[in-house]
Design a protein around this motif. Structure first.
Motif, mmCIF file in Angstrom:
data_model
loop_
_atom_site.group_PDB
_atom_site.id
_atom_site.type_symbol
_atom_site.label_atom_id
_atom_site.label_comp_id
_atom_site.label_asym_id
_atom_site.label_seq_id
_atom_site.Cartn_x
_atom_site.Cartn_y
_atom_site.Cartn_z
ATOM 1 N N MET A 1 -22.328 1.571 -11.853
ATOM 2 C CA MET A 1 -22.785 1.099 -13.136
ATOM 3 C C MET A 1 -24.311 1.091 -13.111
ATOM 4 O O MET A 1 -24.907 0.912 -12.068
ATOM 5 N N THR A 2 -24.901 1.264 -14.254
ATOM 6 C CA THR A 2 -26.352 1.292 -14.324
ATOM 7 C C THR A 2 -26.902 -0.088 -13.996
ATOM 8 O O THR A 2 -26.170 -1.066 -13.900
ATOM 9 N N HIS A 40 -16.187 -3.544 -14.902
ATOM 10 C CA HIS A 40 -16.156 -2.774 -13.654
ATOM 11 C C HIS A 40 -16.670 -1.358 -13.883
ATOM 12 O O HIS A 40 -16.551 -0.813 -14.979
ATOM 13 N N GLU A 41 -17.178 -0.745 -12.825
ATOM 14 C CA GLU A 41 -17.651 0.639 -12.900
ATOM 15 C C GLU A 41 -16.501 1.584 -13.222
ATOM 16 O O GLU A 41 -15.348 1.311 -12.911
ATOM 17 N N SER A 42 -16.871 2.714 -13.849
ATOM 18 C CA SER A 42 -15.912 3.798 -14.054
ATOM 19 C C SER A 42 -16.506 5.067 -13.464
ATOM 20 O O SER A 42 -17.669 5.073 -13.045
ATOM 21 N N HIS A 43 -15.741 6.144 -13.456
ATOM 22 C CA HIS A 43 -16.243 7.408 -12.938
ATOM 23 C C HIS A 43 -17.301 8.013 -13.853
ATOM 24 O O HIS A 43 -18.118 8.806 -13.417
ATOM 25 N N PRO A 45 -20.573 7.315 -15.896
ATOM 26 C CA PRO A 45 -21.609 6.282 -15.987
ATOM 27 C C PRO A 45 -21.919 5.828 -17.417
ATOM 28 O O PRO A 45 -22.570 4.812 -17.611
ATOM 29 N N TYR A 47 -19.644 4.802 -19.457
ATOM 30 C CA TYR A 47 -18.617 3.821 -19.814
ATOM 31 C C TYR A 47 -18.356 2.873 -18.643
ATOM 32 O O TYR A 47 -18.508 3.256 -17.480
ATOM 33 N N ALA A 48 -17.924 1.664 -18.964
ATOM 34 C CA ALA A 48 -17.487 0.698 -17.958
ATOM 35 C C ALA A 48 -16.074 0.240 -18.317
ATOM 36 O O ALA A 48 -15.735 0.121 -19.501
ATOM 37 N N TRP A 49 -15.260 -0.009 -17.296
ATOM 38 C CA TRP A 49 -13.940 -0.589 -17.530
ATOM 39 C C TRP A 49 -14.117 -2.055 -17.878
ATOM 40 O O TRP A 49 -14.827 -2.779 -17.176
ATOM 41 N N VAL A 76 -21.483 1.707 -22.173
ATOM 42 C CA VAL A 76 -22.384 0.754 -21.528
ATOM 43 C C VAL A 76 -23.553 0.368 -22.428
ATOM 44 O O VAL A 76 -24.091 -0.730 -22.305
#
Length: 88
Positions: A1-2, A40-43, A45, A47-49, A76
């Motif tokens: 995540m950024t 949470h991070e996603s594959h 960058p 978007y975030a879960w 994000v």
């Protein structure tokens, strides 16, 4: 995540059609208000879960006992704007 700030548990975030995905590559077509449980991070960058509840099931008096009702990828930039207080 950024390195951007992400909303924490209990934050309310409004997402519009096109700002979220139900799974990678499947854009959402409706608007939602999500009360954040966790981010949470996603594959991807961009978007975030996000796990969360709808506003009606996040109240203490609600019958919802699930850990979360929504699992979605949220842009994000939308999340960062919510943290900045520029969006509910």
């Amino acid at each position: 995540m950024t390195a951007r700030m992400m909303p924490g548990p209990g934050a309310r975030v409004s997402v519009r059609a096109g700002e979220w995905q139900s799974s990678p590559g499947n854009p959402g077509h409706t608007d939602h208000v999500v009360v954040i449980v966790s981010v949470h991070e996603s594959h991807d960058p961009a978007y975030a879960w996000v796990y969360g509840h709808g506003p009606d099931c996040a109240w203490e008096s609600a019958d919802c006992t699930a850990p979360f009702c929504f699992e979605m990828l949220i842009d994000v930039d939308v999340l960062a704007t919510a943290v900045a207080g520029q969006r509910a």
